[in-house]
Design a protein around this motif. Structure first.
Motif, mmCIF file in Angstrom:
data_model
loop_
_atom_site.group_PDB
_atom_site.id
_atom_site.type_symbol
_atom_site.label_atom_id
_atom_site.label_comp_id
_atom_site.label_asym_id
_atom_site.label_seq_id
_atom_site.Cartn_x
_atom_site.Cartn_y
_atom_site.Cartn_z
ATOM 1 N N ILE A 177 -34.850 39.261 -59.370
ATOM 2 C CA ILE A 177 -33.895 38.176 -59.585
ATOM 3 C C ILE A 177 -33.899 37.762 -61.046
ATOM 4 C CG2 ILE A 177 -33.262 35.829 -58.898
ATOM 5 C CD1 ILE A 177 -34.740 36.286 -56.281
ATOM 6 N N PHE A 178 -32.701 37.571 -61.608
ATOM 7 C CA PHE A 178 -32.611 37.147 -63.007
ATOM 8 C C PHE A 178 -31.816 35.853 -63.130
ATOM 9 C CE2 PHE A 178 -28.683 39.616 -62.533
ATOM 10 C CZ PHE A 178 -27.764 38.890 -63.275
ATOM 11 N N GLY A 179 -32.019 35.174 -64.256
ATOM 12 C CA GLY A 179 -31.321 33.930 -64.560
ATOM 13 C C GLY A 179 -32.004 33.247 -65.726
ATOM 14 N N GLY A 195 -39.783 26.135 -57.240
ATOM 15 C CA GLY A 195 -39.825 27.321 -58.083
ATOM 16 C C GLY A 195 -38.453 27.711 -58.595
ATOM 17 N N PHE A 196 -38.343 28.947 -59.062
ATOM 18 C CA PHE A 196 -37.134 29.434 -59.735
ATOM 19 C C PHE A 196 -35.914 29.426 -58.812
ATOM 20 C CE2 PHE A 196 -34.756 33.337 -61.272
ATOM 21 C CZ PHE A 196 -34.095 32.664 -62.290
ATOM 22 N N GLY A 213 -38.464 35.176 -64.482
ATOM 23 C CA GLY A 213 -39.681 35.924 -64.754
ATOM 24 C C GLY A 213 -39.408 37.323 -65.245
ATOM 25 N N LEU A 214 -38.156 37.694 -65.385
ATOM 26 C CA LEU A 214 -37.786 39.039 -65.831
ATOM 27 C C LEU A 214 -37.387 39.027 -67.302
ATOM 28 C CD1 LEU A 214 -37.067 42.038 -65.129
ATOM 29 C CD2 LEU A 214 -34.743 41.208 -64.649
ATOM 30 N N ILE A 215 -36.235 38.430 -67.596
ATOM 31 C CA ILE A 215 -35.739 38.404 -68.974
ATOM 32 C C ILE A 215 -36.702 37.636 -69.874
ATOM 33 C CG2 ILE A 215 -33.843 37.641 -70.458
ATOM 34 C CD1 ILE A 215 -32.015 37.898 -67.968
ATOM 35 N N GLY A 231 -40.214 37.665 -74.487
ATOM 36 C CA GLY A 231 -41.380 37.161 -75.199
ATOM 37 C C GLY A 231 -42.251 38.283 -75.727
ATOM 38 N N LEU A 232 -42.421 39.338 -74.929
ATOM 39 C CA LEU A 232 -43.241 40.470 -75.358
ATOM 40 C C LEU A 232 -42.548 41.275 -76.454
ATOM 41 C CD1 LEU A 232 -44.472 41.649 -71.833
ATOM 42 C CD2 LEU A 232 -45.849 40.535 -73.602
#
Length: 315
Positions: free
Chosen positions: A151-153, A13-14, A157-159, A164-165
């Motif tokens: 968690i970002f990168g 996974g991420f 799943g955040l940015i 996209g939305l």
């Protein structure tokens, strides 16, 4: 530092995409257990890394791969339940099976991924994360628990989700816009785990809250993503009554872009009180200044994938 034989679950996974190369660079011998190794053959090119197709919910499989390992790392986690993949199964049942397998095969060291505010709030995600932590803490194993904020990168799943939305609509209705969190960079999380793997003396039987230096509301995070991407989407905060309805509706869509359990999780601020990064000698990256680099990296990855597809079709 002693080279270790490490078995990892959920490593495709991420977080695993950052952690596996980091551990491989330290010279560890790593076995990744995945439902389908053919989907992740790229990770097998790393030195001393092998991928095995395995049903980790099968006790016999767990015992076979844990036998002879020095360390086990459990990164398994889900943000929404889908079919038989429930929070109880992925977080609690899986952890119970893994603790039993480690104990039965003589593995002493377990690293467990969890979440900031595990065991608090109303969501099944946080409740089951807390149950899993209790199982680990009550075990005879030498354990370390990691409790990151969101968690970002690149390709997270955040940015990625919000970008996209935001690109699809002129106005974006946002539930629980005032929910507070301290986003943490995935590379920092990977570094924290790698340092704990390397040094038991400062990580044995400890939990580490891992969070970034910026405390932001969800509305501020979404606005920062919008601005960094050069978009002009208007963000419309929703009252909880409408936010709950939005979550119920979105939870029925393919891929569950937002669910009722996500909505409930946002009712608990993901902000810590004692940052584990300080104890590990890590200066965490802030979210807002990192956004241009994250977005550039995501664009570059898409371009690389497009070039690979073009070359493949050209053959």
């Amino acid at each position: 530092m002693t080279t270790q034989r490490i078995v990892m679950l959920g490593a495709t996974g991420f977080v695993g995409s950052y952690l596996v190369p980091r551990l491989a660079a330290d010279g560890h011998h790593i076995t990744l257990l995945s439902r389908n190794r053919e989907l992740h053959r790229d990770m097998a090119v790393l030195p001393n890394v092998v991928i095995r197709s395995a049903d980790v919910y099968d006790d016999g499989v767990l015992w076979r791969y844990c036998d002879g390992a020095d360390t086990v790392i459990n990164l398994i986690g889900i943000l929404n339940h889908v079919g038989r993949h429930t929070f109880q199964r992925a977080h609690v049942e899986m952890t119970r099976r893994l603790v039993d397998a480690c104990h039965a095969t003589g593995v002493q060291r377990l690293h467990q991924m969890s979440s900031l505010k595990a065991g608090q709030g109303e969501s099944q995600y946080l409740k089951t994360r807390g149950e899993a932590e209790t199982l680990v803490q009550r075990s005879p194993l030498n354990w370390t628990i990691y409790q990151p904020s969101v968690i970002f990168g690149v390709d997270d799943g955040l940015i990625t989700r919000f970008l996209g939305l935001l690109r699809k609509m002129p106005a974006f209705p946002l539930a629980r816009a005032n929910s507070r969190m301290a986003p943490t960079f995935v590379g920092d999380v990977a570094e924290a785990i790698a340092r704990c793997v390397a040094d038991d003396s400062r990580s044995s039987r400890r939990s580490f809250e891992l969070y970034g230096p910026e405390v932001l509301t969800l509305g501020e995070i979404v606005a920062a993503i919008r601005d960094a991407a050069g978009l002009h989407t208007r963000i419309v905060p929703l009252p909880d009554s409408l936010g709950r309805l939005q979550a119920r509706f979105a939870g029925m869509l393919p891929g569950k872009p937002f669910s009722l359990d996500n909505f409930l999780s946002l009712g608990t601020d993901s902000v810590g009180v004692s940052n584990g990064y300080a104890a590990l000698g890590i200066a965490p990256q802030p979210f807002t200044p990192s956004l241009p680099y994250i977005l550039h990296g995501a664009r570059q990855r898409r371009l690389d994938m497009a070039r690979q597809t073009f070359r493949h079709r050209g053959r």
